[in-house]
Design an enzyme around this catalytic site. Structure first.
Site, PDB file in Angstrom:
ATOM      1  N   GLY A  10       0.816  -1.219   0.000  1.00 24.15           N
ATOM      2  CA  GLY A  10       0.000   0.000   0.000  1.00 24.15           C
ATOM      3  C   GLY A  10       0.844   1.262   0.000  1.00 24.15           C
ATOM      4  N   GLY A  13      -0.515   4.658  -1.239  1.00 19.21           N
ATOM      5  CA  GLY A  13      -1.659   5.250  -0.552  1.00 19.21           C
ATOM      6  C   GLY A  13      -1.329   6.544   0.178  1.00 19.21           C
ATOM      7  N   GLN A  14      -2.333   7.073   0.875  1.00 18.37           N
ATOM      8  CA  GLN A  14      -2.184   8.379   1.531  1.00 18.37           C
ATOM      9  C   GLN A  14      -1.021   8.383   2.520  1.00 18.37           C
ATOM     10  OE1 GLN A  14      -4.909   9.359   4.613  1.00 18.37           O
ATOM     11  NE2 GLN A  14      -4.443  11.545   4.573  1.00 18.37           N
ATOM     12  N   TYR A 141     -15.185  -1.743   7.859  1.00 13.99           N
ATOM     13  CA  TYR A 141     -13.772  -1.375   8.035  1.00 13.99           C
ATOM     14  C   TYR A 141     -13.356  -1.559   9.503  1.00 13.99           C
ATOM     15  CZ  TYR A 141      -9.852   1.982   8.347  1.00 13.99           C
ATOM     16  OH  TYR A 141      -8.661   2.609   8.587  1.00 13.99           O
TER      17      TYR A 141
END
Ligand code: SER
Length: 315
Positions: A10, A13-14, A141
């Site tokens: 990841g 990602g942010q 989530y």
């Protein structure tokens, strides 16, 4: 001790992009391997495409590069998760189990797993929610992160895997855009302020949530991973607190930089997710065990965010 060699999933990602660059800065570009399912965002370290559902591919990458610190970041966030629960469950859960299994098989020294404020739900004090407060998450989530933390603890207890984790608040940075989260408004609002002078907020004016500035979250992550093993007493996941604010409060702060900035509130399905989360976390265990101390409050964050985004949009 061998030299630290890290791999991230990841990485595009942010948090991943900023963490990858911080790790390159710390350990050197030859010591970092960035992976993601999407393409290389332009790192100056080695990059590989990797789907976290591909366990063999994950094992090959970790083994080929002789990785000893493994940051498993890839996940689907809260808002996207509500739209596609089974995808969120597969990526978040199967991805983590692949990471934990592979780390045990390869005897990887340390593993990092990002958890979230989303693990909390019903039955907790919203203010300064405790480290050991009950976990009854309302979002898919949150369910995946609560289960994930417990898997981490299980792997630590059963296999001695040195896995460490943080319950991140909403992470706010100018470097990268968040995607599919409920706290994303707190990044979007800065771009809207600089570009349009107007923002339509998808949460209510009073939706108080825990937040953290990107610099603090990256520092917390690296400090946790660098701490000696015996300092890590919590093997599920540490509460982490930066600051707490509502959309109206951050709006008022931003107005100090742009007095004509206007806002309107049009809460959507994400308000329900926000309603189930705490307003602030008690992170005294992180402070006591490995010395966590936040550096940014709302005014320092607003100043850096506003000026950096203004600069970025000029180019
Ligand atoms: N920022 C995340 C989200 O909003 C919370 O961990 O989904």
């Amino acid at each position: 001790m061998s030299r630290t060699k890290v791999l991230l999933t990841g990485a595009a990602g942010q948090i991943g992009q900023v963490l990858t660059r911080a790790l390159i800065e710390k350990y050197g570009k030859d010591q970092v391997v960035a992976t993601d399912i999407s393409s290389d965002p332009g790192f100056n370290c080695h990059f590989e495409k990797l789907d976290v559902l591909d366990k063999d591919g994950m094992k090959t990458a970790l083994s080929n590069h002789k990785i000893n610190h493994f940051y498993h970041l890839a996940a689907i966030l809260s808002a996207t998760g509500e739209k596609n629960p089974s995808l969120a469950w597969d990526i978040n859960m199967k991805g983590l189990l692949n990471a934990l299994e592979v780390a045990v098989e390869l005897k990887t020294e340390r593993v990092f797993f990002p958890s979230s404020i989303a693990v909390f739900g019903e039955g907790v004090d919203k203010d300064r929610t405790g480290q050991n407060a009950v976990l009854i998450p309302r979002s898919v989530y949150g369910i995946s992160k609560a289960a994930g933390e417990n898997w981490c603890n299980y792997y630590f207890e059963k296999y001695g895997l040195d896995v460490r984790s943080l319950r991140y608040p909403g992470v706010i940075g100018y470097q990268t855009m968040p995607g599919g989260g409920t706290t994303d408004y707190a990044v979007d609002i800065f771009y809207a302020a600089v570009k349009e002078g107007h923002y339509e907020c998808f949460l209510e004016a009073g939706a108080r949530l825990p937040m953290i500035y990107m610099d603090d979250s990256i520092r917390a992550t690296i400090e946790l991973m660098e701490a000696p093993s015996d300092r890590i007493k919590v093997r599920t996941s540490y509460n982490l607190q930066g600051m707490s604010f509502t959309p109206e409060e951050i709006y008022q702060e931003i107005k100090k930089y742009r007095p004509d900035f206007t806002i309107e509130y049009a809460p959507d399905y994400r308000q329900k997710i926000a309603d189930s989360w705490p307003g602030s976390l008690d992170d005294s265990d992180a402070q006591k065990d490995w010395g966590w101390k936040r550096a940014y409050d709302i005014s320092k964050l607003t100043k850096e965010m506003y000026l950096a985004i203004q600069e970025k949009l000029k180019k």
